[in-house]
Design an enzyme around this catalytic site. Sequence first.
Site, PDB file in Angstrom:
ATOM      1  N   ASP A   1       3.030  -0.846 -17.276  1.00 53.91           N
ATOM      2  CA  ASP A   1       2.455   0.067 -16.294  1.00 53.91           C
ATOM      3  C   ASP A   1       3.444   0.179 -15.133  1.00 53.91           C
ATOM      4  OD1 ASP A   1       0.604   1.798 -15.235  1.00 53.91           O
ATOM      5  OD2 ASP A   1      -1.042   0.358 -15.160  1.00 53.91           O
TER       6      ASP A   1
ATOM      7  N   GLU B   1       2.336   0.795 -11.355  1.00 53.53           N
ATOM      8  CA  GLU B   1       1.889   0.517  -9.992  1.00 53.53           C
ATOM      9  C   GLU B   1       2.261  -0.896  -9.532  1.00 53.53           C
ATOM     10  OE1 GLU B   1      -0.691   3.893 -11.406  1.00 53.53           O
ATOM     11  OE2 GLU B   1       0.021   1.995 -12.260  1.00 53.53           O
TER      12      GLU B   1
ATOM     13  N   HIS C   1       2.088   3.956 -18.375  1.00 49.18           N
ATOM     14  CA  HIS C   1       1.745   4.634 -17.123  1.00 49.18           C
ATOM     15  C   HIS C   1       1.748   6.156 -17.260  1.00 49.18           C
ATOM     16  CE1 HIS C   1       1.484   5.631 -12.906  1.00 49.18           C
ATOM     17  NE2 HIS C   1       2.589   6.355 -13.000  1.00 49.18           N
TER      18      HIS C   1
ATOM     19  N   HIS D   1      -1.992  -3.781 -12.078  1.00 50.15           N
ATOM     20  CA  HIS D   1      -2.570  -3.635 -10.745  1.00 50.15           C
ATOM     21  C   HIS D   1      -4.037  -4.005 -10.791  1.00 50.15           C
ATOM     22  CE1 HIS D   1      -4.398   0.005 -12.407  1.00 50.15           C
ATOM     23  NE2 HIS D   1      -3.212   0.224 -12.962  1.00 50.15           N
TER      24      HIS D   1
ATOM     25  N   HIS E   1      -6.779   0.861  -8.770  1.00 46.20           N
ATOM     26  CA  HIS E   1      -7.580   1.905  -9.415  1.00 46.20           C
ATOM     27  C   HIS E   1      -7.846   1.466 -10.849  1.00 46.20           C
ATOM     28  CE1 HIS E   1      -3.640   2.816 -11.085  1.00 46.20           C
ATOM     29  NE2 HIS E   1      -4.245   3.529 -12.019  1.00 46.20           N
TER      30      HIS E   1
END
Length: 277
Positions: free
Chosen positions: A8, A10, A60, A103, A114
């Site tokens: 990912d 973030e 992502h 994250h 999120h």
Amino acid sequence: MRVMISADMEGATGVTWPDDVEPGTAAWERMRRLLTGDVNACVAGLFAGGATEVLVNEAHYTQRNVLIEDLDERATLLTGRHKPLGMMHGVQDADGVVMLGYHTGAGEEGVLAHTYLGTGLVDFRIDGEAADEGRMNALVAAEHGVPVLLVTGDDLTCAAAGRWAPGARTAAVKRAVSRYAAVCLPPARSAALIEEEARAAARAALAAGRPAGTPRAHRFEVTFHATHQAAAVEAVPTVERTGPRTVAYTAPSATDGARAFKVCTTVAASAAEAHYG
């Protein structure tokens, strides 16, 4: 030993702001290099620890973020969207998984926190426990008999991983100050940390062996910020509305649950209006 890296963005080194992860922005172009640096550090550590094969699965957004021209040549890259297992595709053939650049979840503290949707989703639970992408993906890995070896991201993500992947090592590349601010390690230091933890994680996995996987049913609950999103998602088969903004469903396995969750969030996103959400 085959390892899949679910990458990912973030939680990557230096990332703190939406533009950092939005494809097409100048900030995203810059941060792609830092993400690729994190990935390469992890690949180096995994091979040093005994891995014989490493697949990097882009996880992502458009899933076209890692710079393949700069990727460690010992790894392979699964890039692009619409993969049967999404963020976890490749886990079915792996002996271990790394969740890199992860994250915290919606409604939680943490850098760019999120769950799937940048906005709109405010609470997510699996079997009554607070959940995020990491917990959901760890359950998918577990039912394939694949342990989570390492989690990288901010300090709060690493702390959360202790609840859903207690056997995994962690590498915190930044300390969250707010959703859009963090105290970040420079790339050279974060690379050294990730490589060290990846090496130790691979060695531990070789010593421990692979656990057995057993699919089981799970209850998913999702709360959105507005009633009309829940109303739209209620049209998805097997999904029931359990509150003004909440929907729920029971899936026969974590994999089925994750697939249904993707459908629910896609429908909710399509129901959002430009100014009212």
